[in-house]
Design an enzyme around this catalytic site. Structure first.
Site, short mmCIF file in Angstrom:
data_model
loop_
_atom_site.label_atom_id
_atom_site.label_comp_id
_atom_site.label_asym_id
_atom_site.label_seq_id
_atom_site.Cartn_x
_atom_site.Cartn_y
_atom_site.Cartn_z
CD GLU A 62 -2.89 1.07 0.01
OE1 GLU A 62 -3.34 2.15 -0.41
OE2 GLU A 62 -3.16 -0.02 -0.53
CD GLU A 66 -2.44 5.81 -0.94
OE1 GLU A 66 -2.48 7.05 -1.02
OE2 GLU A 66 -3.37 5.07 -1.31
CG HIS A 73 -3.76 9.57 -10.32
ND1 HIS A 73 -4.62 10.31 -9.55
CD2 HIS A 73 -4.50 9.02 -11.31
CE1 HIS A 73 -5.83 10.21 -10.04
NE2 HIS A 73 -5.79 9.44 -11.11
CG ASP A 74 -2.57 12.95 -6.45
OD1 ASP A 74 -3.51 12.38 -7.06
OD2 ASP A 74 -2.37 12.82 -5.25
#
Length: 83
Positions: A62, A66, A73-74
């Site tokens: 995870e 993140e 992605h951001d």
């Protein structure tokens, strides 16, 4: 006709392989790694540190998900001209 296609395909593959074999590589001071640019040698210790000490010993869990999401992605909505 199929034979001609295969002959062209094999010829293109041979050209690609011969170009790859002429890539000049430098040996890094650690004696373990090689790179196409000597400046990249400084990044190998960083890579090994990240893989060993971060993200649960190199397991893709995870935390990795993140981090990648946050980094790539951001960043889609980021614009140097609009802030």
């Amino acid at each position: 006709m199929v034979f001609e296609f295969l002959l062209v395909l094999l010829s293109l593959g041979a050209v690609h392989i011969s170009r790859a074999s002429h890539t000049k590589r430098v040996e890094c001071p650690d004696g373990v790694h090689t790179a196409t640019n000597a400046a990249c040698c400084a990044l190998y210790p960083v890579l090994e540190d990240i893989q060993t000490n971060l993200f649960d010993g190199g397991k893709c869990g995870e935390e990795v998900h993140e981090s990648l999401r946050l980094t790539f992605h951001d960043a889609i909505g980021f614009s140097p001209s609009k802030g």
